[in-house]
Design a protein around this motif. Structure first.
Motif, PDB file in Angstrom:
ATOM      1  N   TYR A   7       0.920  -1.222  -0.130  1.00 19.18           N
ATOM      2  CA  TYR A   7       0.006  -0.077   0.039  1.00 19.18           C
ATOM      3  C   TYR A   7       0.813   1.173   0.081  1.00 19.18           C
ATOM      4  O   TYR A   7       0.573   2.289   0.652  1.00 19.18           O
ATOM      5  CB  TYR A   7      -0.924   0.036   1.300  1.00 19.18           C
ATOM      6  CG  TYR A   7      -2.361  -0.060   0.723  1.00 19.18           C
ATOM      7  CD1 TYR A   7      -3.081   1.165   0.641  1.00 19.18           C
ATOM      8  CD2 TYR A   7      -2.920  -1.069   0.474  1.00 19.18           C
ATOM      9  CE1 TYR A   7      -4.492   1.440  -0.026  1.00 19.18           C
ATOM     10  CE2 TYR A   7      -4.301  -0.969  -0.185  1.00 19.18           C
ATOM     11  CZ  TYR A   7      -4.970   0.228  -0.266  1.00 19.18           C
ATOM     12  OH  TYR A   7      -6.225   0.350  -0.889  1.00 19.18           O
ATOM     13  N   SER A  22      -4.049   4.737  -4.921  1.00 21.90           N
ATOM     14  CA  SER A  22      -4.485   3.727  -5.716  1.00 21.90           C
ATOM     15  C   SER A  22      -4.148   2.289  -4.932  1.00 21.90           C
ATOM     16  O   SER A  22      -4.664   1.162  -5.185  1.00 21.90           O
ATOM     17  CB  SER A  22      -3.807   3.315  -6.901  1.00 21.90           C
ATOM     18  OG  SER A  22      -2.112   3.250  -6.794  1.00 21.90           O
ATOM     19  N   ARG A  57      -1.225   0.645  -4.594  1.00 29.55           N
ATOM     20  CA  ARG A  57      -0.379  -0.155  -5.470  1.00 29.55           C
ATOM     21  C   ARG A  57       1.076  -0.202  -4.499  1.00 29.55           C
ATOM     22  O   ARG A  57       1.292   0.483  -3.576  1.00 29.55           O
ATOM     23  CB  ARG A  57       0.259   0.427  -6.808  1.00 29.55           C
ATOM     24  CG  ARG A  57      -0.966   0.614  -7.880  1.00 29.55           C
ATOM     25  CD  ARG A  57      -0.366   0.800  -9.092  1.00 29.55           C
ATOM     26  NE  ARG A  57       0.111   2.366  -9.114  1.00 29.55           N
ATOM     27  CZ  ARG A  57       0.725   2.946 -10.214  1.00 29.55           C
ATOM     28  NH1 ARG A  57       0.535   2.291 -11.481  1.00 29.55           N
ATOM     29  NH2 ARG A  57       1.123   4.306 -10.109  1.00 29.55           N
ATOM     30  N   TRP A  58       1.774  -1.242  -4.686  1.00 24.77           N
ATOM     31  CA  TRP A  58       3.148  -1.342  -4.010  1.00 24.77           C
ATOM     32  C   TRP A  58       4.192  -0.355  -4.288  1.00 24.77           C
ATOM     33  O   TRP A  58       3.988   0.104  -5.381  1.00 24.77           O
ATOM     34  CB  TRP A  58       3.712  -2.828  -4.207  1.00 24.77           C
ATOM     35  CG  TRP A  58       3.136  -3.879  -3.523  1.00 24.77           C
ATOM     36  CD1 TRP A  58       3.776  -4.383  -2.315  1.00 24.77           C
ATOM     37  CD2 TRP A  58       2.215  -4.671  -3.863  1.00 24.77           C
ATOM     38  NE1 TRP A  58       2.950  -5.640  -2.210  1.00 24.77           N
ATOM     39  CE2 TRP A  58       1.888  -5.803  -3.036  1.00 24.77           C
ATOM     40  CE3 TRP A  58       0.963  -4.651  -4.967  1.00 24.77           C
ATOM     41  CZ2 TRP A  58       0.811  -6.631  -3.084  1.00 24.77           C
ATOM     42  CZ3 TRP A  58       0.062  -5.759  -5.078  1.00 24.77           C
ATOM     43  CH2 TRP A  58       0.132  -6.693  -4.026  1.00 24.77           C
ATOM     44  N   SER A  59       4.950  -0.081  -3.498  1.00 28.77           N
ATOM     45  CA  SER A  59       5.905   0.783  -3.996  1.00 28.77           C
ATOM     46  C   SER A  59       7.351   0.156  -3.159  1.00 28.77           C
ATOM     47  O   SER A  59       7.189  -1.009  -2.556  1.00 28.77           O
ATOM     48  CB  SER A  59       5.888   2.088  -3.205  1.00 28.77           C
ATOM     49  OG  SER A  59       5.976   2.068  -1.710  1.00 28.77           O
ATOM     50  N   GLN A  96      11.611  -0.524  -8.447  1.00 28.95           N
ATOM     51  CA  GLN A  96      10.569   0.063  -9.479  1.00 28.95           C
ATOM     52  C   GLN A  96      11.009   1.393 -10.162  1.00 28.95           C
ATOM     53  O   GLN A  96      10.495   1.785 -11.134  1.00 28.95           O
ATOM     54  CB  GLN A  96       9.278   0.644  -8.898  1.00 28.95           C
ATOM     55  CG  GLN A  96       8.552  -0.587  -8.109  1.00 28.95           C
ATOM     56  CD  GLN A  96       7.163  -0.272  -7.809  1.00 28.95           C
ATOM     57  OE1 GLN A  96       6.803   0.720  -7.965  1.00 28.95           O
ATOM     58  NE2 GLN A  96       6.469  -1.231  -7.072  1.00 28.95           N
ATOM     59  N   GLU A  99      -3.082  -1.422 -18.029  1.00 32.34           N
ATOM     60  CA  GLU A  99      -3.843  -0.153 -17.614  1.00 32.34           C
ATOM     61  C   GLU A  99      -4.901   0.138 -18.826  1.00 32.34           C
ATOM     62  O   GLU A  99      -6.119   0.423 -18.746  1.00 32.34           O
ATOM     63  CB  GLU A  99      -3.023   1.058 -17.609  1.00 32.34           C
ATOM     64  CG  GLU A  99      -2.452   1.091 -16.072  1.00 32.34           C
ATOM     65  CD  GLU A  99      -1.755   2.151 -15.579  1.00 32.34           C
ATOM     66  OE1 GLU A  99      -1.765   3.193 -15.955  1.00 32.34           O
ATOM     67  OE2 GLU A  99      -1.032   1.918 -14.461  1.00 32.34           O
ATOM     68  N   GLN A 148      -5.512   2.402 -12.078  1.00 30.21           N
ATOM     69  CA  GLN A 148      -4.422   1.885 -11.579  1.00 30.21           C
ATOM     70  C   GLN A 148      -4.733   0.965 -10.317  1.00 30.21           C
ATOM     71  O   GLN A 148      -3.903   0.049 -10.258  1.00 30.21           O
ATOM     72  CB  GLN A 148      -3.655   3.109 -11.058  1.00 30.21           C
ATOM     73  CG  GLN A 148      -2.988   3.711 -12.358  1.00 30.21           C
ATOM     74  CD  GLN A 148      -2.092   5.143 -11.658  1.00 30.21           C
ATOM     75  OE1 GLN A 148      -2.058   5.509 -10.557  1.00 30.21           O
ATOM     76  NE2 GLN A 148      -1.307   5.369 -12.778  1.00 30.21           N
ATOM     77  N   SER A 192      -5.923  -2.327 -12.036  1.00 33.74           N
ATOM     78  CA  SER A 192      -4.519  -3.021 -12.363  1.00 33.74           C
ATOM     79  C   SER A 192      -3.760  -3.642 -11.203  1.00 33.74           C
ATOM     80  O   SER A 192      -3.527  -4.857 -11.485  1.00 33.74           O
ATOM     81  CB  SER A 192      -3.919  -2.239 -13.085  1.00 33.74           C
ATOM     82  OG  SER A 192      -4.498  -1.857 -14.305  1.00 33.74           O
ATOM     83  N   ARG A 193      -3.781  -2.963 -10.023  1.00 35.17           N
ATOM     84  CA  ARG A 193      -3.327  -3.494  -8.892  1.00 35.17           C
ATOM     85  C   ARG A 193      -3.881  -4.606  -8.369  1.00 35.17           C
ATOM     86  O   ARG A 193      -3.106  -5.640  -7.882  1.00 35.17           O
ATOM     87  CB  ARG A 193      -2.987  -2.230  -7.990  1.00 35.17           C
ATOM     88  CG  ARG A 193      -2.417  -2.907  -6.670  1.00 35.17           C
ATOM     89  CD  ARG A 193      -3.901  -2.950  -5.510  1.00 35.17           C
ATOM     90  NE  ARG A 193      -3.071  -3.350  -4.077  1.00 35.17           N
ATOM     91  CZ  ARG A 193      -3.784  -4.235  -3.490  1.00 35.17           C
ATOM     92  NH1 ARG A 193      -4.598  -4.890  -3.799  1.00 35.17           N
ATOM     93  NH2 ARG A 193      -3.101  -4.319  -2.307  1.00 35.17           N
ATOM     94  N   HIS A 208       5.849  -2.952 -10.669  1.00 32.12           N
ATOM     95  CA  HIS A 208       4.573  -2.330 -11.436  1.00 32.12           C
ATOM     96  C   HIS A 208       3.625  -3.678 -11.781  1.00 32.12           C
ATOM     97  O   HIS A 208       2.999  -4.024 -11.002  1.00 32.12           O
ATOM     98  CB  HIS A 208       5.001  -1.780 -12.569  1.00 32.12           C
ATOM     99  CG  HIS A 208       5.947  -0.581 -12.492  1.00 32.12           C
ATOM    100  ND1 HIS A 208       5.439   0.576 -11.459  1.00 32.12           N
ATOM    101  CD2 HIS A 208       7.273  -0.148 -12.859  1.00 32.12           C
ATOM    102  CE1 HIS A 208       6.533   1.369 -11.423  1.00 32.12           C
ATOM    103  NE2 HIS A 208       7.452   0.760 -12.074  1.00 32.12           N
ATOM    104  N   ASP A 209       3.680  -4.166 -13.256  1.00 26.95           N
ATOM    105  CA  ASP A 209       2.886  -5.156 -13.465  1.00 26.95           C
ATOM    106  C   ASP A 209       3.546  -6.533 -13.849  1.00 26.95           C
ATOM    107  O   ASP A 209       3.221  -7.378 -14.430  1.00 26.95           O
ATOM    108  CB  ASP A 209       1.969  -4.691 -14.696  1.00 26.95           C
ATOM    109  CG  ASP A 209       2.847  -4.265 -15.960  1.00 26.95           C
ATOM    110  OD1 ASP A 209       3.937  -4.453 -15.710  1.00 26.95           O
ATOM    111  OD2 ASP A 209       2.104  -3.957 -16.931  1.00 26.95           O
TER     112      ASP A 209
END
Length: 658
Positions: free
Chosen positions: A329, A334, A336-338, A345, A406, A589, A592-593, A613-614
């Motif tokens: 998180y 969104s 998404r991971w960081s 990334q 996306e 996003q 997609s996550r 990312h993906d």
């Protein structure tokens, strides 16, 4: 008493700098220890066990730490879990129960991270910041940083302190009592945040994703230590030569200084807005040949990505792997991971054709050969950073990612049928988009192929309401497009995608109505509703995006915009303005996550050791095929039936981009 829940906060010591090496290596230091163990059992009073002064914890509490039936809460719980894993293994091995054979860590299954939970509900990371945003009656004690520095980090030996290297409780009893109060207060603040978050629980499905994230962090990814070390040695030699060259050519004391170099350029009659990459590239187009050589050397010297090799060596643990590189998180809007620490990334891409040979030369330390063969050593080292990640002996990597995820999600949610058909039939979206925009057939390596690039730029820059500025940010001008072409390109893309444009404004309208009328509104399979001062957007997966304190306010154009409180671009908690296309970006996003998270769950037994990312990086036996991994990854989630997904992949003996 039956222990059902624990709320925990630790104060620890180690000679390793946790900000440099991460928590996993931090706990491997020989002098790592837990000083204070603050805990509330079953939400009762907080008790601080002063372990540094010889206090002991009861057996039932020690046993609860490994008991998966006992739920453990902590703020940034990965720190407490990893520290307690190391501490139990060393001091109470009878109470350490690994969650799989050979694991060095407690199972994450029974842990709940209040920081992650807060992020799910739109709060900032950081106990102090989250407490301030919630206006809690109990706040984190501000003197804590000084106390941590005093007791938790080595001190410089001096005559005045008796040449000691650690400050112990007996050296400052008053400070130690303050430290215990600080530990107690942290547990109290965490529990108060926990109480507030009960209004907006995080779904079990998202907790399950968090637990898998922790397992992936525990697994880590192996580093080619020899290759990284040789890359650093080569970088030192390269930098010495570049500095010598620049000093000779410019006469500057420190040619690596942007200020000094800018002054030098002005003396040569070259003015540049900044010393950034784009401005220097523009300056080089008209500069004399000798100045071009200076600027090229300056750019090579300024390349910072090579520092990641040092970060790898700082972080790598005794098992040869780097752990804890992913933040669940991490993207506030969104979910998404960081990345953390090494930052997977934002690794440079690799374009060297003979990647294997370049890597072998670096690993062998062949500086002279590399210098003869390649025009820029820093560029070579930068492109090889990915290749320092390797599978364990006898295994290989399979790297698998979603194709145009996306674009597929946006097309599906907006019901832009021609685009869905393109993906269904496996055609090139850039060609098809250009064909729609310009009214002629476009083939990747055939007729009107020159238009594909315009289609690609438009696809990458315009899906979320972007205009000419967005195309510039995507590098449209560097790709050969002219300024005068940008606005017509925007108009052509929007005309070719009317359902996407309509979707932007349907989302905008639903968000505003939900805020104004306090009623749920639905756009396709997305739901907007306001509850207890929060705007929630429920995604197809059931996960919710959270926006605190939503309001409708006038914007600079005289119309209405949604505003909410959140983390802005400067990492501060402030008022943020949003509108339909921006919400659509969050939705796409976020969805997609969720698709990636579903794929990770599908492949959870395949030893995922990284993701970007993906894309998933899987360490697997040599007989595993790319096809079986991609088939599993490309499975359609049950909550998004009908979407066209495709996963592509390749195998490699070191991480790379193909």
């Amino acid at each position: 008493m039956t222990i059902e829940t624990l709320s925990i906060d630790l104060e620890t010591k180690s000679s390793e700098n946790i900000n440099v090496c991460g928590v996993y290596k931090y706990t491997e230091s020989a002098d790592f220890d837990i000083l204070l163990f603050g805990v509330s059992i079953n939400r009762g009073p907080v008790f601080v066990y002063d372990l540094a002064c010889g206090e002991t914890m009861p057996d039932e509490l020690l046993a609860a730490l490994s008991d998966e039936q006992v739920i453990k809460y902590a703020y940034n719980a990965s720190f407490e879990r990893i520290c307690l894993s190391a501490w139990l293994r060393k001091n109470h091995p009878q109470y350490f129960i690994p969650y799989e054979p050979g694991s060095l860590y407690l199972s994450p299954k029974s842990w709940r991270c209040t920081m992650v939970w807060g992020a799910y509900d739109g709060l900032p990371f950081g106990l102090e910041r989250a407490g301030a945003v919630l206006n809690l009656p109990e706040q984190k004690l501000k003197e804590g940083k000084e106390l941590i520095q005093f007791f938790c980090c080595p001190c410089k030996p001096t005559k005045a302190n008796g040449e000691r290297t650690w400050n112990l409780p007996e050296h400052a009893p008053d400070k130690w009592n303050e430290f215990k109060e600080y530990n107690e207060r942290d547990v109290e603040v965490e529990m108060t945040i926990q109480e507030r978050l009960q209004w907006f629980p995080m779904p079990d499905s998202v907790w399950s994703e968090y637990h898998l994230d922790q397992i992936i962090n525990d697994r880590g990814i192996m580093i080619d230590h020899e290759m990284a070390a040789q890359a650093l040695k080569i970088d030192v030699l390269s930098r010495e030569e570049l500095l010598f060259f620049l000093k000779e050519k410019t006469g500057l004391a420190n040619p690596n200084s942007a200020t000094q170099m800018k002054a030098y350029l002005e003396k040569q009659g070259i003015k540049t807005a900044s010393m950034g990459k784009k401005d220097l590239a523009a300056a080089m187009k008209s500069a004399p040949e000798d100045v071009v050589g200076v600027l090229s050397a300056y750019q090579q010297l300024s390349k910072t990505s090579v520092r990641k090799y040092q970060t790898m060596l700082n972080v790598v643990c005794a098992d040869g792997r780097c752990h804890g590189m992913f933040q669940f998180y991490g993207a506030n809007r969104s979910g998404r991971w960081s990345s953390k620490i090494i930052q997977l990334q934002n690794l440079p891409q690799n374009h060297i054709e003979d990647l294997d040979k370049a890597r072998a030369l670096v690993k062998a330390g062949e500086y002279t050969t590399i210098k003869k063969k390649y025009s820029s050593i820093p560029d070579v080292l930068s492109e090889l950073i990915r290749s320092a990640f390797i599978p364990r002996p006898g295994y290989k990597f399979i790297v698998s990612d979603f194709s145009a995820i996306e674009a597929r999600v946006l097309s599906f949610l907006a019901d832009e049928k021609w685009r869905v058909e393109v993906f269904h039939n496996g055609r090139d979206i850039y060609c098809e988009s250009a064909s729609r925009m310009f009214g002629v057939p476009v083939e990747k390596n055939g007729q009107n192929a020159h238009l594909r690039q315009k289609g690609k730029v438009a696809e990458l820059g315009l899906g979320f309401g972007g205009s000419a500025g967005a195309l510039k940010n995507m590098g449209a001008l560097e790709m050969g497009l002219k300024e005068i072409e940008l606005k017509p390109l925007v108009d052509a893309w929007r005309e070719a995608n009317p359902h996407i444009v309509a979707y932007w404004w349907a989302v905008d309208d639903a968000a505003k109505k939900a805020i104004k009328l306090r009623k749920p509104y639905k756009v396709g399979n997305i739901i907007f509703h306001v509850e207890k001062g929060m705007l929630f957007i429920t995604l197809p997966s059931g996960r919710r995006l959270a926006y605190a304190h939503p309001r409708i306010e006038s914007n600079k154009f005289g119309g209405e915009s949604v505003t909410y409180m959140g983390i802005d671009a400067t990492k501060h908690w402030s008022t943020i303005e949003s509108y339909g296309p921006k919400f659509v970006e969050n939705i796409v996003q976020g969805t997609s996550r969720d698709i990636l998270a579903y794929a990770m769950g599908t492949l959870r037994d395949r030893f995922i050791c990284g993701h970007v990312h993906d894309e998933l990086i899987i360490e697997c036996p040599v007989d595993t095929t790319v096809g079986e991994i991609c088939e599993q990854m490309g499975k359609t989630p049950p909550w998004l039936p009908g979407i066209e997904l495709r996963a592509d992949g390749y195998e490699c003996m070191f991480y790379q981009k193909q």
